[in-house]
Motif scaffolding. Structure first.
Motif, mmCIF file in Angstrom:
data_model
loop_
_atom_site.group_PDB
_atom_site.id
_atom_site.type_symbol
_atom_site.label_atom_id
_atom_site.label_comp_id
_atom_site.label_asym_id
_atom_site.label_seq_id
_atom_site.Cartn_x
_atom_site.Cartn_y
_atom_site.Cartn_z
ATOM 1 N N ARG A 1 0.582 -1.057 0.208
ATOM 2 C CA ARG A 1 -0.162 0.263 0.002
ATOM 3 C C ARG A 1 0.968 1.301 -0.040
ATOM 4 N N ILE A 2 0.557 2.310 -1.174
ATOM 5 C CA ILE A 2 1.165 3.631 -0.725
ATOM 6 C C ILE A 2 0.674 4.614 -0.848
ATOM 7 N N GLU A 3 0.640 5.120 -0.569
ATOM 8 C CA GLU A 3 -0.496 6.284 -0.136
ATOM 9 C C GLU A 3 0.375 7.225 -0.216
ATOM 10 N N ILE A 4 -0.021 8.216 -1.441
ATOM 11 C CA ILE A 4 0.685 9.992 -2.165
ATOM 12 C C ILE A 4 -0.166 10.768 -0.486
ATOM 13 N N ALA A 5 0.053 11.681 0.359
ATOM 14 C CA ALA A 5 0.391 11.905 1.390
ATOM 15 C C ALA A 5 -1.280 13.443 0.583
ATOM 16 N N PRO A 6 -2.060 13.207 1.155
ATOM 17 C CA PRO A 6 -3.101 14.800 1.707
ATOM 18 C C PRO A 6 -1.743 16.636 1.462
ATOM 19 N N LEU A 7 -2.513 17.113 1.161
ATOM 20 C CA LEU A 7 -2.396 18.135 1.129
ATOM 21 C C LEU A 7 -1.412 19.226 1.570
#
Ligand code: AMP
Ligand code: MG
Length: 352
Positions: free
Chosen positions: A230-236
């Motif tokens: 699981r790879i998350e592109i974190a929130p802005l």
């Protein structure tokens, strides 16, 4: 003694891979999930190329795991020694003299990186250029001194840069340079090393692995009982859900961006990613996350897309097989509206 971490099965590990500047933050977060068979999660951090090479895999055999980690360390040392442009004695630095106007044979590692850089220069229409070492040194000096580079120095460095001055001979894996340029593999070297480590793990029978170096990642087969990493592109912004949540296996992902690495002179912004046509840093701010088959391709492509911008960069990504991109930019430097461009077949978001 090898540092081997047998981490508890339920350990939640977060790799913060990359983040934007203060206005917003984007991180890639990898979560090895809970295995329920005998395989143990093993994690080791190896300092290399001025950052950390993080290697994670699952194994049932402690001895094989120890051996694999020893080899990862050896490989990291070898690749760094060959590719670094910070050491004047490295094989890469030496090319400035040894390959000037005559063909110089190269080691298999350097040859692979030269060939990949050659491919990426062509694919990106010159936006990716690993022969800009003289210009990247000027950039580093300028960031330190905060003084504009004298135009004469810039023009001289431009004259002694450019992939058109690089000749490669496949027959004996040799290289010649027509100008005394300096190579800088900063935009592809980490991805290359990540691939070497990944390939070693797979060949050693450890395909359930995840290798990461400053946001250049390669995911192998998933952890036991799981469908992917699981790879998350974190929130802005803090407190928001991730921008994307991906479940990846047998894929590579990399982010390039200039939101940290830049300096400002007289209100003008100069990124560490240079436009090869002008020799100066792109103004940015921009960031590109690329999904690809190999980490070297994702690494090089992410840098090229930052130079080309969402339009031309997006077209490049569309032409490439197995490639997707998220490109983030400010529409105007003084208007904090973030544009997110998604290019490619849109990898399914993870529901986990
Ligand atoms: P990355 O973080 O992968 O985007 O790599 C950025 C680094 O690559 C810079 O710090 C420079 O050392 C080098 N670089 C800068 N501009 C370029 C370019 N247009 N093509 C290839 N390498 C570059
Ligand atoms: Mg790169």
């Amino acid at each position: 003694m090898t540092l081997l971490n047998w981490i508890p099965q339920r350990t939640f590990s977060t790799l913060c891979l990359w983040a934007f500047a203060s206005l917003f933050s984007v991180e890639l977060i990898a979560q090895p999930t809970t295995p329920s068979d005998a395989a143990q999660a093993i994690e080791v951090d190896i300092p290399s190329m001025g950052t950390i090479l993080s290697v994670k895999f699952y194994s049932t055999d402690p001895l094989a795991a120890t051996k694999a980690i020893d080899e990862c360390r050896r490989l990291a040392g070898e690749v760094e020694r060959i590719l670094t442009d910070y050491d004047p004695d490295s094989e890469t630095s030496q090319l400035t003299n040894s390959a000037l106007e005559k063909f110089q044979k190269t080691s298999p590692t350097l040859w692979s990186v030269l060939k990949a850089s050659d491919d990426w220069n062509r694919l990106s229409n010159g936006a990716f250029d690993a022969s800009l070492g003289r210009l990247t040194r000027l950039w580093r000096t300028q960031r330190r001194t905060k003084r504009p580079t004298p135009i004469e120095s810039l023009n001289n460095a431009l004259k002694d840069s450019g992939w058109q001055h690089v000749l490669l001979n496949d027959a004996d894996q040799s290289v010649q340079i027509k100008r005394p340029l300096q190579f800088d593999f900063g935009a592809i070297g980490k991805g290359f090393l990540v691939d070497r480590i990944y390939e070693h793990l797979v060949q050693t029978g450890l395909p359930r692995c995840l290798v990461n170096m400053s946001g250049n990642m390669r995911c192998g087969q998933p952890p036991p009982q799981r469908d992917g990493w699981r790879i998350e592109i974190a929130p802005l912004e803090k407190g928001q859900p991730p921008l994307r949540r991906l479940l990846l296996k047998d894929r590579a992902i990399a982010t390039s961006g200039d939101l940290w690495q830049f300096y400002t002179i007289d209100g003008k912004r100069f990124s560490h990613i240079l436009d090869p046509r002008t020799g100066v840093g792109i103004p940015g701010p921009i960031a590109a996350t690329i999904l690809s088959k190999t980490a070297a391709d994702a690494d090089a492509c992410a840098t090229a897309v930052c130079v080309l911008g969402p339009g031309e960069g997006g077209q490049l990504v569309e032409r490439l097989p197995n490639t997707e991109a998220w490109i983030l930019e400010h529409r105007q430097p003084d208007v904090p509206v973030l544009m997110v461009h998604a290019v490619g077949p849109a990898t399914q978001d993870s529901q986990n």
